[in-house]
Design an enzyme around this catalytic site. Structure first.
Site, PDB file in Angstrom:
ATOM      1  N   HIS A 176       0.850  -1.198   0.000  1.00  0.00           N
ATOM      2  CA  HIS A 176       0.000   0.000   0.000  1.00  0.00           C
ATOM      3  C   HIS A 176       0.885   1.248   0.000  1.00  0.00           C
ATOM      4  O   HIS A 176       1.273   1.741   1.058  1.00  0.00           O
ATOM      5  CB  HIS A 176      -0.901   0.001   1.233  1.00  0.00           C
ATOM      6  CG  HIS A 176      -1.796  -1.189   1.330  1.00  0.00           C
ATOM      7  ND1 HIS A 176      -1.351  -2.434   1.717  1.00  0.00           N
ATOM      8  CD2 HIS A 176      -3.132  -1.327   1.071  1.00  0.00           C
ATOM      9  CE1 HIS A 176      -2.361  -3.288   1.702  1.00  0.00           C
ATOM     10  NE2 HIS A 176      -3.444  -2.638   1.317  1.00  0.00           N
TER      11      HIS A 176
ATOM     12  N   PRO B  11      -6.815  -5.359  12.003  1.00  0.00           N
ATOM     13  CA  PRO B  11      -8.050  -4.736  11.496  1.00  0.00           C
ATOM     14  C   PRO B  11      -8.101  -3.241  11.775  1.00  0.00           C
ATOM     15  O   PRO B  11      -7.675  -2.783  12.845  1.00  0.00           O
ATOM     16  CB  PRO B  11      -9.150  -5.477  12.278  1.00  0.00           C
ATOM     17  CG  PRO B  11      -8.526  -6.744  12.743  1.00  0.00           C
ATOM     18  CD  PRO B  11      -7.082  -6.439  12.959  1.00  0.00           C
TER      19      PRO B  11
ATOM     20  N   ASP C 280      -9.147   7.129   7.223  1.00  0.00           N
ATOM     21  CA  ASP C 280     -10.606   7.137   7.107  1.00  0.00           C
ATOM     22  C   ASP C 280     -11.204   5.803   7.539  1.00  0.00           C
ATOM     23  O   ASP C 280     -12.241   5.758   8.204  1.00  0.00           O
ATOM     24  CB  ASP C 280     -11.008   7.438   5.658  1.00  0.00           C
ATOM     25  CG  ASP C 280     -10.647   8.855   5.243  1.00  0.00           C
ATOM     26  OD1 ASP C 280     -11.179   9.796   5.847  1.00  0.00           O
ATOM     27  OD2 ASP C 280      -9.833   9.004   4.317  1.00  0.00           O
TER      28      ASP C 280
ATOM     29  N   ASN D 217      -7.434  11.687   3.681  1.00  0.00           N
ATOM     30  CA  ASN D 217      -7.212  11.818   2.230  1.00  0.00           C
ATOM     31  C   ASN D 217      -8.478  11.567   1.408  1.00  0.00           C
ATOM     32  O   ASN D 217      -8.450  11.637   0.181  1.00  0.00           O
ATOM     33  CB  ASN D 217      -6.086  10.903   1.760  1.00  0.00           C
ATOM     34  CG  ASN D 217      -6.336   9.434   2.053  1.00  0.00           C
ATOM     35  OD1 ASN D 217      -7.449   8.943   1.904  1.00  0.00           O
ATOM     36  ND2 ASN D 217      -5.293   8.718   2.468  1.00  0.00           N
TER      37      ASN D 217
ATOM     38  N   ILE E   3     -10.068   9.003   0.525  1.00  0.00           N
ATOM     39  CA  ILE E   3     -10.066   7.924  -0.465  1.00  0.00           C
ATOM     40  C   ILE E   3     -10.055   6.578   0.253  1.00  0.00           C
ATOM     41  O   ILE E   3      -9.292   6.377   1.214  1.00  0.00           O
ATOM     42  CB  ILE E   3      -8.843   8.017  -1.399  1.00  0.00           C
ATOM     43  CG1 ILE E   3      -8.965   9.216  -2.336  1.00  0.00           C
ATOM     44  CG2 ILE E   3      -8.678   6.745  -2.218  1.00  0.00           C
ATOM     45  CD1 ILE E   3     -10.063   9.110  -3.378  1.00  0.00           C
TER      46      ILE E   3
ATOM     47  N   HIS F 274      -4.046   3.320  -3.383  1.00  0.00           N
ATOM     48  CA  HIS F 274      -4.148   2.760  -2.035  1.00  0.00           C
ATOM     49  C   HIS F 274      -3.408   1.439  -1.895  1.00  0.00           C
ATOM     50  O   HIS F 274      -2.516   1.322  -1.056  1.00  0.00           O
ATOM     51  CB  HIS F 274      -5.620   2.563  -1.659  1.00  0.00           C
ATOM     52  CG  HIS F 274      -5.814   1.781  -0.390  1.00  0.00           C
ATOM     53  ND1 HIS F 274      -5.721   2.368   0.852  1.00  0.00           N
ATOM     54  CD2 HIS F 274      -6.079   0.470  -0.178  1.00  0.00           C
ATOM     55  CE1 HIS F 274      -5.918   1.431   1.782  1.00  0.00           C
ATOM     56  NE2 HIS F 274      -6.149   0.282   1.182  1.00  0.00           N
TER      57      HIS F 274
ATOM     58  N   SER G 255     -22.682  -8.506  37.746  1.00  0.00           N
ATOM     59  CA  SER G 255     -22.995  -9.850  37.260  1.00  0.00           C
ATOM     60  C   SER G 255     -21.739 -10.679  37.020  1.00  0.00           C
ATOM     61  O   SER G 255     -21.714 -11.888  37.267  1.00  0.00           O
ATOM     62  CB  SER G 255     -23.798  -9.768  35.956  1.00  0.00           C
ATOM     63  OG  SER G 255     -25.068  -9.192  36.182  1.00  0.00           O
TER      64      SER G 255
ATOM     65  N   GLU H 249     -17.921  -3.933  24.250  1.00  0.00           N
ATOM     66  CA  GLU H 249     -17.136  -5.153  24.426  1.00  0.00           C
ATOM     67  C   GLU H 249     -15.887  -5.206  23.540  1.00  0.00           C
ATOM     68  O   GLU H 249     -14.806  -5.599  23.991  1.00  0.00           O
ATOM     69  CB  GLU H 249     -18.003  -6.392  24.166  1.00  0.00           C
ATOM     70  CG  GLU H 249     -19.086  -6.635  25.199  1.00  0.00           C
ATOM     71  CD  GLU H 249     -20.372  -5.873  24.915  1.00  0.00           C
ATOM     72  OE1 GLU H 249     -21.324  -6.031  25.696  1.00  0.00           O
ATOM     73  OE2 GLU H 249     -20.423  -5.135  23.910  1.00  0.00           O
TER      74      GLU H 249
ATOM     75  N   HIS I  65     -21.741 -16.492  32.741  1.00  0.00           N
ATOM     76  CA  HIS I  65     -23.010 -16.935  32.169  1.00  0.00           C
ATOM     77  C   HIS I  65     -22.714 -17.812  30.940  1.00  0.00           C
ATOM     78  O   HIS I  65     -23.050 -17.484  29.816  1.00  0.00           O
ATOM     79  CB  HIS I  65     -23.911 -15.748  31.819  1.00  0.00           C
ATOM     80  CG  HIS I  65     -24.291 -14.902  33.002  1.00  0.00           C
ATOM     81  ND1 HIS I  65     -23.362 -14.268  33.799  1.00  0.00           N
ATOM     82  CD2 HIS I  65     -25.512 -14.590  33.523  1.00  0.00           C
ATOM     83  CE1 HIS I  65     -23.986 -13.603  34.760  1.00  0.00           C
ATOM     84  NE2 HIS I  65     -25.294 -13.791  34.622  1.00  0.00           N
TER      85      HIS I  65
ATOM     86  N   ASP J 165     -33.080 -15.450  30.072  1.00  0.00           N
ATOM     87  CA  ASP J 165     -32.707 -14.462  29.053  1.00  0.00           C
ATOM     88  C   ASP J 165     -32.822 -15.033  27.642  1.00  0.00           C
ATOM     89  O   ASP J 165     -32.860 -14.274  26.664  1.00  0.00           O
ATOM     90  CB  ASP J 165     -31.284 -13.951  29.283  1.00  0.00           C
ATOM     91  CG  ASP J 165     -31.257 -12.779  30.258  1.00  0.00           C
ATOM     92  OD1 ASP J 165     -32.306 -12.136  30.432  1.00  0.00           O
ATOM     93  OD2 ASP J 165     -30.188 -12.509  30.828  1.00  0.00           O
TER      94      ASP J 165
ATOM     95  N   HIS K 295     -28.845 -14.914  24.563  1.00  0.00           N
ATOM     96  CA  HIS K 295     -27.841 -14.715  25.599  1.00  0.00           C
ATOM     97  C   HIS K 295     -27.204 -16.023  26.069  1.00  0.00           C
ATOM     98  O   HIS K 295     -26.421 -16.008  27.026  1.00  0.00           O
ATOM     99  CB  HIS K 295     -28.463 -13.982  26.798  1.00  0.00           C
ATOM    100  CG  HIS K 295     -28.602 -12.514  26.583  1.00  0.00           C
ATOM    101  ND1 HIS K 295     -29.293 -11.978  25.516  1.00  0.00           N
ATOM    102  CD2 HIS K 295     -28.114 -11.449  27.289  1.00  0.00           C
ATOM    103  CE1 HIS K 295     -29.239 -10.656  25.580  1.00  0.00           C
ATOM    104  NE2 HIS K 295     -28.539 -10.312  26.643  1.00  0.00           N
TER     105      HIS K 295
END
Length: 663
Positions: free
Chosen positions: A26, A116, A156, A186, A188, A262, A384, A411, A461, A469, A473
């Site tokens: 890149h 990521p 971005d 940028n 893009i 890119h 909990s 989370e 749990h 629940d 859950h």
């Protein structure tokens, strides 16, 4: 052309050459953002390439990790870890020190594996929390021994990802004034102009978070960048966003401002045009003049001087505050697992039945006294999860010494922030939520496993025992999911002793994170449970005739009680049944063959596994002649007892299935 401009263009050329030689990568971000990186590293970032682990260094996180060629160019020019020009030439090649995205512990000077988009800037929030907490614990008037900034270079894409919203919202709430986000704006992405999917007012959003916001209209203006960074550093309460307007692919006439800059090489002819545009003297790839190397060496020497000044201050601090120095040493040292295993207070279990989440809560509150540098919290589920450290206060803008953290309902960001707390150094980190929400956490748990961070994830749990629940859950497939992640120890303990072992494994680990799955419902303290759980699986109840075992029943967590009950019933019929508790498959897999075969003799092919979750992981143990009592679908909404009976988690059903296996 002055030396600073030459130094900026060096980063551009080296980055473009890396991508071109690899024919992969890149180039767009490095070409546009090189001035941002140079100005920061040359004139603002306190760092010493000769000692990359200096504890009071500023942290720099390349959240837009696809721009790795820029970071490698910086590390090479500043002299980090002898990263050579040949290493740059091996960009993205097998076994090189310059992989496609930066990897922590792999390349000296890389502070985090960001992976990521959004993960890096969220991890940076954790580092800023760690800096603020340690400063609150150790700093004395005139002796700011913990006093540094955390910088994150984002794009971005990072700011489109939801995780960044979560983490940066919390950063504003906590008033992390030493967090500075540099936004390579940028406009893009891979698919074209960001207006196709991203028209929001970023500045307005960050102001709503509680950030100070500035804009540098042209990131090629080093003076404007410098001024903005100084203003950000001067703001002690609000974290800062500096919007740096850039052109992707800057300097390449054929690709500047275009999406194809890119993620693909510029091409040989375009690299030549880049050199011409930038006024680069040499047409040879990877060739840098001695003048520019000398300039970077001088800059690096300034960083070494900063550390020398800090060392002198710290030595005075140590002499003046010997108790604080002793505490500092405690924070920056580890207690080995053997010491923890021999701590009888940790293993002093009660006779009463307890939910393993409650057991975990008790153990956390024992560990907090052993580890004064233990920091953690929950995604709005502390009561909990039983994850609060009593009488330790909550970390906040008003209380930097608090050891508990209100993460809010966030989370994924919570997990990245926890990773960042550990990455900073000096602190043990954990976080907690309901097990079913590990789906949100998984990408960041995966990064911790990649980085080898021994953080702890408390997941309560843990089964259909959640009950009323309902199926949304009730975790079914989550145990299987987490068990597939390399270098992650997933514990599902059956009682107090096994829960204590899980925590010992987590706190004594050097390079493996730990996930601990815990029950909502009460479980008995099991006769036969022992510290042998540290081996991942062990014989909790031996067959009445160990020389002739008719059946092995394996189970984890709440189902170990069922396995023991089934053994008792089967032995009334004269069967010889061994029960094996398997709190952690991952650790068991690491045992030697002799131990594994002593627990699960290959000659005994009648095997039954019992677990209130997806059955898939168990088939490697039960084989083609065995069976699994587990969940083949989702749960339902009803009291836990009703659900366990409905789905076959009863002694009677386990006995019936077992009888079908015994020849």
């Amino acid at each position: 052309m002055n030396i600073n401009q030459k130094a900026v263009n060096t980063l551009r050329i080296l980055s473009a050459d890396q991508v071109q030689k690899a024919n992969s990568g890149h180039p767009g971000l490095p070409l546009g953002a090189a001035p941002i990186a140079y100005e920061l590293w040359a004139n603002h970032l306190n760092h010493n390439p000769k000692n990359p682990n200096w504890v009071n260094r500023d942290r720099f996180i390349l959240s837009a990790g696809h721009g790795s060629a820029l970071l490698y160019s910086l590390l090479h020019m500043f002299g980090y870890g002898n990263l050579s020009i040949d290493d740059l030439k091996n960009f993205r090649q097998f076994g090189s020190l310059t992989p496609g995205h930066p990897e922590y512990k792999h390349t000296v000077g890389v502070e985090a594996t960001t992976g990521p988009l959004g993960a890096g800037v969220s991890t940076a929030v954790g580092m800023a929390i760690a800096e603020a907490h340690l400063g609150g614990v150790f700093n004395k008037e005139g002796y700011p021994v913990v006093d540094h900034y955390t910088y994150a270079l984002t794009g971005d894409g990072c700011l489109m990802e939801g995780i960044s919203y979560e983490a940066l919202s919390l950063a504003g709430t906590l008033e992390l004034g030493k967090l500075i986000v540099l936004y390579d704006s940028n406009k893009i992405t891979i698919e074209g102009d960001t207006d196709a999917a991203f028209k929001e007012d970023v500045a307005g959003r960050f102001e709503a978070f509680g950030f100070q916001v500035q804009t540098v209209e042209d990131a090629n203006d080093l003076e404007a960048l410098s001024k903005a960074i100084e203003i950000a550093k001067a703001e002690k309460t609000k974290p800062s966003l500096i919007i740096c307007k850039t052109q992707i692919g800057y300097g390449c006439p054929a690709k500047v401002g275009k999406a194809n800059a890119h993620g693909e090489p510029l091409g040989e002819e375009n690299v030549k045009e880049l050199r011409k545009f930038l006024g680069w003297d040499s047409e040879e790839a990877f060739e840098v003049s001695e003048e520019i190397y000398s300039h970077y060496r001088d800059l690096a020497a300034q960083g070494a001087k900063k550390e020398e000044e800090w060392n002198a201050m710290f030595n005075e601090y140590a002499d003046k505050f010997p108790e604080e120095k002793a505490k500092w040493d405690e924070f920056y040292s580890d207690i080995d697992m053997e010491t923890l295993m021999n701590n009888e207070e940790l293993f002093a279990k009660p006779e009463k039945s307890m939910a393993t989440r409650a057991v975990s809560g008790e153990i956390i509150n024992k560990l907090k006294d052993i580890f004064p540098n233990m920091l953690g919290g929950s995604a709005d589920l502390g009561p909990s999860n039983k994850s609060e450290m009593k009488d330790q206060g909550f970390f906040s803008a008003e209380n930097r010494q608090g050891r508990n953290i209100h993460f809010g309902v966030r989370e994924m960001a919570m997990t990245a922030i926890t990773n960042g707390i550990y990455l900073h150094g000096g602190l043990k980190a954990f976080c907690a939520t309901f097990f079913v929400f590990s789906d949100f956490m998984k990408p960041m748990i995966r990064l911790a496993s990649l980085m080898g961070l021994p953080v702890a994830y408390v997941l309560t749990h843990d089964s259909i025992g959640v009950g009323e629940d309902g199926p949304t859950h009730e975790p079914i497939e989550q145990l299987a999911m987490l068990r597939t992640i390399p270098n992650l120890n997933v514990f599902r303990p059956a009682d107090y002793t096994e829960t204590a072992v899980a925590w010992v494994a987590a706190m004594g680990s050097e390079s493996t994170p730990t996930a601990i799955a815990l029950t909502r419902q009460n479980l008995p303290q099991l006769e036969g449970s022992s510290k042998e759980a540290i081996k991942g699986a062990y014989v909790i109840a031996e067959a009445k005739n160990s020389d002739k075992i008719d059946l092995i029943i394996m189970a984890s967590g709440s189902e170990v009680e069922l396995a023991l009950g089934a053994k008792e019933e089967l032995e009334k019929d004269g069967k010889s049944v061994r029960v094996v508790s398997v709190p952690c498959m991952d650790i068991f897999e690491g045992q030697d063959v002799d131990y594994k075969e002593s627990v699960l003799p290959p000659s005994v092919r009648a095997r039954l596994a019992v677990e209130a979750g997806a059955t898939m992981p168990w088939y490697k143990y039960v084989g083609i002649d065995g069976a699994v009592v587990g969940m083949e679908g989702f749960g339902a909404s009803a009291p836990a007892k009703t659900l366990f009976e409905h789905f076959g988690f009863t002694v009677n059903n386990v006995v019936e299935v077992a009888k079908g296996l015994i020849k």
